[in-house]
Scaffold this motif. Structure first.
Motif, PDB file in Angstrom:
ATOM      1  N   ALA A 104       0.838  -1.208   0.000  1.00 32.13           N
ATOM      2  CA  ALA A 104       0.000   0.000   0.000  1.00 32.13           C
ATOM      3  C   ALA A 104       0.870   1.254   0.000  1.00 32.13           C
ATOM      4  O   ALA A 104       0.585   2.223  -0.714  1.00 32.13           O
ATOM      5  CB  ALA A 104      -0.915  -0.004   1.225  1.00 32.13           C
ATOM      6  N   LYS A 114      -6.083   4.602  -5.323  1.00 30.39           N
ATOM      7  CA  LYS A 114      -7.170   3.611  -5.263  1.00 30.39           C
ATOM      8  C   LYS A 114      -6.628   2.257  -4.804  1.00 30.39           C
ATOM      9  O   LYS A 114      -7.158   1.640  -3.869  1.00 30.39           O
ATOM     10  CB  LYS A 114      -7.849   3.475  -6.623  1.00 30.39           C
ATOM     11  CG  LYS A 114      -9.025   2.493  -6.640  1.00 30.39           C
ATOM     12  CD  LYS A 114      -9.697   2.492  -8.005  1.00 30.39           C
ATOM     13  CE  LYS A 114     -10.925   1.570  -8.020  1.00 30.39           C
ATOM     14  NZ  LYS A 114     -10.557   0.158  -7.829  1.00 30.39           N
ATOM     15  N   THR A 115      -5.560   1.806  -5.454  1.00 29.42           N
ATOM     16  CA  THR A 115      -4.943   0.539  -5.070  1.00 29.42           C
ATOM     17  C   THR A 115      -4.356   0.621  -3.669  1.00 29.42           C
ATOM     18  O   THR A 115      -4.438  -0.327  -2.881  1.00 29.42           O
ATOM     19  CB  THR A 115      -3.843   0.148  -6.070  1.00 29.42           C
ATOM     20  OG1 THR A 115      -4.374   0.165  -7.389  1.00 29.42           O
ATOM     21  CG2 THR A 115      -3.309  -1.248  -5.769  1.00 29.42           C
ATOM     22  N   GLU A 118      -7.138   0.207  -1.169  1.00 33.71           N
ATOM     23  CA  GLU A 118      -7.636  -1.174  -1.174  1.00 33.71           C
ATOM     24  C   GLU A 118      -6.698  -2.091  -0.374  1.00 33.71           C
ATOM     25  O   GLU A 118      -7.149  -2.942   0.403  1.00 33.71           O
ATOM     26  CB  GLU A 118      -7.751  -1.674  -2.616  1.00 33.71           C
ATOM     27  CG  GLU A 118      -8.884  -1.040  -3.393  1.00 33.71           C
ATOM     28  CD  GLU A 118      -8.876  -1.390  -4.865  1.00 33.71           C
ATOM     29  OE1 GLU A 118      -9.846  -1.038  -5.571  1.00 33.71           O
ATOM     30  OE2 GLU A 118      -7.887  -1.996  -5.338  1.00 33.71           O
ATOM     31  N   LEU A 119      -5.398  -1.901  -0.556  1.00 33.37           N
ATOM     32  CA  LEU A 119      -4.416  -2.716   0.157  1.00 33.37           C
ATOM     33  C   LEU A 119      -4.413  -2.391   1.651  1.00 33.37           C
ATOM     34  O   LEU A 119      -4.283  -3.289   2.496  1.00 33.37           O
ATOM     35  CB  LEU A 119      -3.029  -2.522  -0.438  1.00 33.37           C
ATOM     36  CG  LEU A 119      -2.826  -3.165  -1.816  1.00 33.37           C
ATOM     37  CD1 LEU A 119      -1.616  -2.577  -2.527  1.00 33.37           C
ATOM     38  CD2 LEU A 119      -2.671  -4.682  -1.675  1.00 33.37           C
ATOM     39  N   SER A 121      -6.991  -1.390   3.347  1.00 33.88           N
ATOM     40  CA  SER A 121      -8.210  -1.999   3.900  1.00 33.88           C
ATOM     41  C   SER A 121      -8.018  -3.498   4.136  1.00 33.88           C
ATOM     42  O   SER A 121      -8.489  -4.047   5.136  1.00 33.88           O
ATOM     43  CB  SER A 121      -9.394  -1.766   2.957  1.00 33.88           C
ATOM     44  OG  SER A 121      -9.734  -0.394   2.921  1.00 33.88           O
ATOM     45  N   GLU A 122      -7.321  -4.160   3.216  1.00 34.75           N
ATOM     46  CA  GLU A 122      -7.061  -5.587   3.393  1.00 34.75           C
ATOM     47  C   GLU A 122      -6.105  -5.811   4.558  1.00 34.75           C
ATOM     48  O   GLU A 122      -6.316  -6.702   5.393  1.00 34.75           O
ATOM     49  CB  GLU A 122      -6.475  -6.178   2.113  1.00 34.75           C
ATOM     50  CG  GLU A 122      -6.273  -7.671   2.188  1.00 34.75           C
ATOM     51  CD  GLU A 122      -5.789  -8.280   0.885  1.00 34.75           C
ATOM     52  OE1 GLU A 122      -5.479  -9.484   0.895  1.00 34.75           O
ATOM     53  OE2 GLU A 122      -5.699  -7.552  -0.133  1.00 34.75           O
TER      54      GLU A 122
END
Length: 223
Positions: A104, A114-115, A118-119, A121-122
């Protein structure tokens, strides 16, 4: 000693073979999340077998070490090598929070927000109560909100900053990140409030003096 040298040489060869097999996808989070070809699957099997031999089958420990090397390269500004190490850590342990956090951070440094989010959040699913992770996650959300002018993201960031402040009122970076986002949306008086709180923390000497000068140029320090 001879056995260790052989293992190190073998590991170096495997890394080179993996780089050749993956090509540019080696520089993408999770190797680009695309189906792997036969050469890539073979490289994975050989890498995992070697790491199992080196770590006695403890892939979580192996993943932690690989992620640690990734962070070392990231801090040195070598984002390509850091992503390779974070990918290796993830291959060893898909739930390794440090690897996902590192990916991230690399994406965020490249402006791929955006990516990046997302990372983050994971990674949040596996990070537990790591306060530094939470501060970095909140920072990324705030900076993405400013870049995209996304009000929903902005409110999420402010909520996280406040929650973190209640948990760790002496955390300098949380206060500074909060101030930077407030400054970025024109809320200078509130930004000064956070800076004044940050100046009372044990690590106040690490405050970004350039940011404070920019804030001063927009609004003189309140008395």
């Amino acid at each position: 000693m001879r056995k260790l040298i052989v293992l190190l040489i073998s590991f170096s060869v495997l890394v080179s073979l993996a780089a050749a097999a993956y090509g540019q996808s080696n520089l993408l989070p999770k190797y680009g999340s695309t189906p792997k070809n036969a050469a890539q699957l073979k490289a994975d099997r050989e890498f995992l077998a070697m790491m199992d031999q080196r770590y006695g089958g403890d892939r979580k420990k192996a993943a932690e070490d690989a992620a640690r090397r990734g962070w070392q390269h990231f801090q040195q500004g070598d984002t390509d090598t850091s992503m390779k190490r974070f990918n290796q850590a993830w291959l060893l342990d898909h739930k390794n929070a440090s690897a996902l956090w590192g990916m991230a951070s690399v994406q965020g440094s490249a402006g791929k927000m955006k990516t990046c989010l997302e990372l983050f959040s994971e990674a949040e699913l596996y990070a537990g109560g790591d306060i530094d992770f939470a501060v970095d996650h909140a920072r990324a959300i705030g900076f993405a909100a400013v870049a995209t002018r996304d009000e929903k993201l902005l409110q999420d960031a402010f909520k996280r900053y406040e929650t973190l402040y209640q948990k760790a009122p002496q955390h300098l970076l949380n206060l500074q990140n909060w101030a930077i986002v407030l400054y970025s949306v024109g809320r200078y008086a509130e930004a000064w409030q956070k800076i004044k709180l940050a100046e009372q923390t044990p690590r106040s000497g690490e405050l970004d003096k350039r940011f404070i000068a920019d804030l001063q140029s927009r609004m003189p320090r309140p008395k």
